[in-house]
Write an enzyme that holds these catalytic residues in place. Structure first.
Site, PDB file in Angstrom:
ATOM      1  N   GLU A 119     -24.977  39.437 -46.247  1.00  0.00           N
ATOM      2  CA  GLU A 119     -24.021  40.642 -46.292  1.00  0.00           C
ATOM      3  C   GLU A 119     -24.660  41.726 -47.156  1.00  0.00           C
ATOM      4  OE1 GLU A 119     -19.750  42.164 -47.465  1.00  0.00           O
ATOM      5  OE2 GLU A 119     -20.117  40.040 -48.025  1.00  0.00           O
ATOM      6  N   GLU A 159     -25.760  42.747 -53.946  1.00  0.00           N
ATOM      7  CA  GLU A 159     -25.093  43.674 -54.430  1.00  0.00           C
ATOM      8  C   GLU A 159     -25.822  44.330 -55.908  1.00  0.00           C
ATOM      9  OE1 GLU A 159     -23.260  46.618 -55.277  1.00  0.00           O
ATOM     10  OE2 GLU A 159     -22.201  45.508 -53.715  1.00  0.00           O
ATOM     11  N   ASP A 217     -32.100  45.871 -54.455  1.00  0.00           N
ATOM     12  CA  ASP A 217     -31.922  46.558 -53.290  1.00  0.00           C
ATOM     13  C   ASP A 217     -32.213  45.797 -52.012  1.00  0.00           C
ATOM     14  OD1 ASP A 217     -32.513  48.281 -51.288  1.00  0.00           O
ATOM     15  OD2 ASP A 217     -33.780  49.730 -52.153  1.00  0.00           O
ATOM     16  N   ASP A 271     -22.112  53.606 -48.100  1.00  0.00           N
ATOM     17  CA  ASP A 271     -21.883  54.766 -48.660  1.00  0.00           C
ATOM     18  C   ASP A 271     -22.082  55.876 -47.327  1.00  0.00           C
ATOM     19  OD1 ASP A 271     -21.833  57.297 -49.725  1.00  0.00           O
ATOM     20  OD2 ASP A 271     -22.080  56.520 -51.548  1.00  0.00           O
ATOM     21  N   LYS A 289     -22.267  64.610 -47.306  1.00  0.00           N
ATOM     22  CA  LYS A 289     -22.852  65.921 -47.414  1.00  0.00           C
ATOM     23  C   LYS A 289     -24.081  65.905 -46.664  1.00  0.00           C
ATOM     24  CE  LYS A 289     -20.889  67.246 -51.686  1.00  0.00           C
ATOM     25  NZ  LYS A 289     -21.274  67.736 -53.145  1.00  0.00           N
ATOM     26  N   ASP A 325     -15.121  53.618 -42.324  1.00  0.00           N
ATOM     27  CA  ASP A 325     -14.016  54.516 -42.320  1.00  0.00           C
ATOM     28  C   ASP A 325     -14.186  55.936 -42.230  1.00  0.00           C
ATOM     29  OD1 ASP A 325     -14.422  54.732 -44.845  1.00  0.00           O
ATOM     30  OD2 ASP A 325     -12.552  54.641 -45.634  1.00  0.00           O
ATOM     31  N   LYS A 385      -9.259  45.364 -50.173  1.00  0.00           N
ATOM     32  CA  LYS A 385      -8.233  46.469 -51.029  1.00  0.00           C
ATOM     33  C   LYS A 385      -8.737  47.784 -50.631  1.00  0.00           C
ATOM     34  CE  LYS A 385      -6.840  43.365 -54.623  1.00  0.00           C
ATOM     35  NZ  LYS A 385      -6.987  43.259 -56.093  1.00  0.00           N
ATOM     36  N   PHE A 386     -10.331  48.011 -50.304  1.00  0.00           N
ATOM     37  CA  PHE A 386     -10.901  49.088 -50.041  1.00  0.00           C
ATOM     38  C   PHE A 386     -10.303  49.691 -48.644  1.00  0.00           C
ATOM     39  CE2 PHE A 386     -14.092  51.610 -48.088  1.00  0.00           C
ATOM     40  CZ  PHE A 386     -14.776  52.281 -48.996  1.00  0.00           C
TER      41      PHE A 386
END
Length: 241
Positions: free
Chosen positions: A72, A97, A124, A147, A151, A183, A221-222
């Site tokens: 993951e 992470e 990374d 992420d 922009k 999302d 939760k996100f």
């Protein structure tokens, strides 16, 4: 073949895949460690932590057995990672992470649950894939809610780029699965275009689009917060040819 808007070989994450690192797909926001997270990092890292050296990891030696390995990228606070590791003892899980509070929380929860099938790294993930995982060594790669760098001037920071797609595919075993979710609708279309264009991957959706939410993807939760804000969630699944 789908076009890939805004993607240029040799820039951003693509450059990192090629061994150069001008731009990262994340920003380190370390946050404040709780007492429990700090203690977990200090005391439990020898049990669960992996510090890549640049040489290919021996995954059976790392986990002490031969089992399917799920990798993951960006596990956040680790709800999905811990959920799967505890419910699927027949699989091994390797999570990466960069944010230390999330790593500390996962270490604490893994130890409390008695997980023996979990390892984590705090570096990374692109570098781990590129330098520390051998070709065809993974059974599944999971990327949840990366992420979107919404922009336009930041699109080069997006993780899902052509060279990354090729790298990820090369680390999967034949028939291995790449699972993604987001999302952010525009990023979902970007990911679909990039991954549909990778010849080593086959979209699991017959129409080349999105797939239903997989049963292994627990609602975090996100995600629940995003749904309350009216955000649709898009799932993608690809098989290594």
């Amino acid at each position: 073949m789908d076009s890939v808007p805004g993607a240029r070989e040799g820039t951003g994450v693509d450059a990192a895949v090629q061994g150069r690192r001008p731009v990262r797909s994340f920003v380190r926001r370390q946050g404040r460690l709780t007492v429990a997270q700090r203690r977990a990092l200090d005391e439990l890292w020898p049990l669960y932590g992996v510090t890549p050296t640049g040489a290919a990891l021996d995954l059976p030696a790392l986990f002490g057995r031969r089992a399917p390995v799920v990798f993951e990228i960006g596990f956040g606070m680790g709800d999905y990672l811990i959920g799967r590791a505890t419910s699927e003892p027949q699989h091994d899980f390797f999570g990466v992470e960069v944010h230390r509070p999330g790593v500390g929380r996962v270490l604490h929860r893994a130890h409390a649950a008695g997980c023996r099938n979990l390892r984590v790294a705090c570096v990374d993930a692109v570098e781990v894939l590129r330098d520390s995982l051998a070709p065809e060594s993974l059974d599944e790669i999971v990327i949840q809610f990366p992420d979107p760098w919404h922009k336009k001037r930041h699109h080069k920071r997006r993780l899902i780029q052509p060279a990354f797609a090729s790298l990820a595919a090369s680390r999967l075993k034949r028939g291995g699965l790449l699972s993604l979710s987001t999302d952010w609708a525009e990023y979902a279309e970007h990911m679909r275009a990039v991954l549909n264009a990778e010849p080593a991957l086959r979209n699991e959706a017959a129409d080349g689009g999105f797939v239903p939410r997989p049963p292994t993807r627990l609602r975090t939760k996100f995600e629940q917060r995003g749904e309350r804000l009216g955000h649709a969630v898009f799932d993608l699944a690809y098989r290594r040819r």
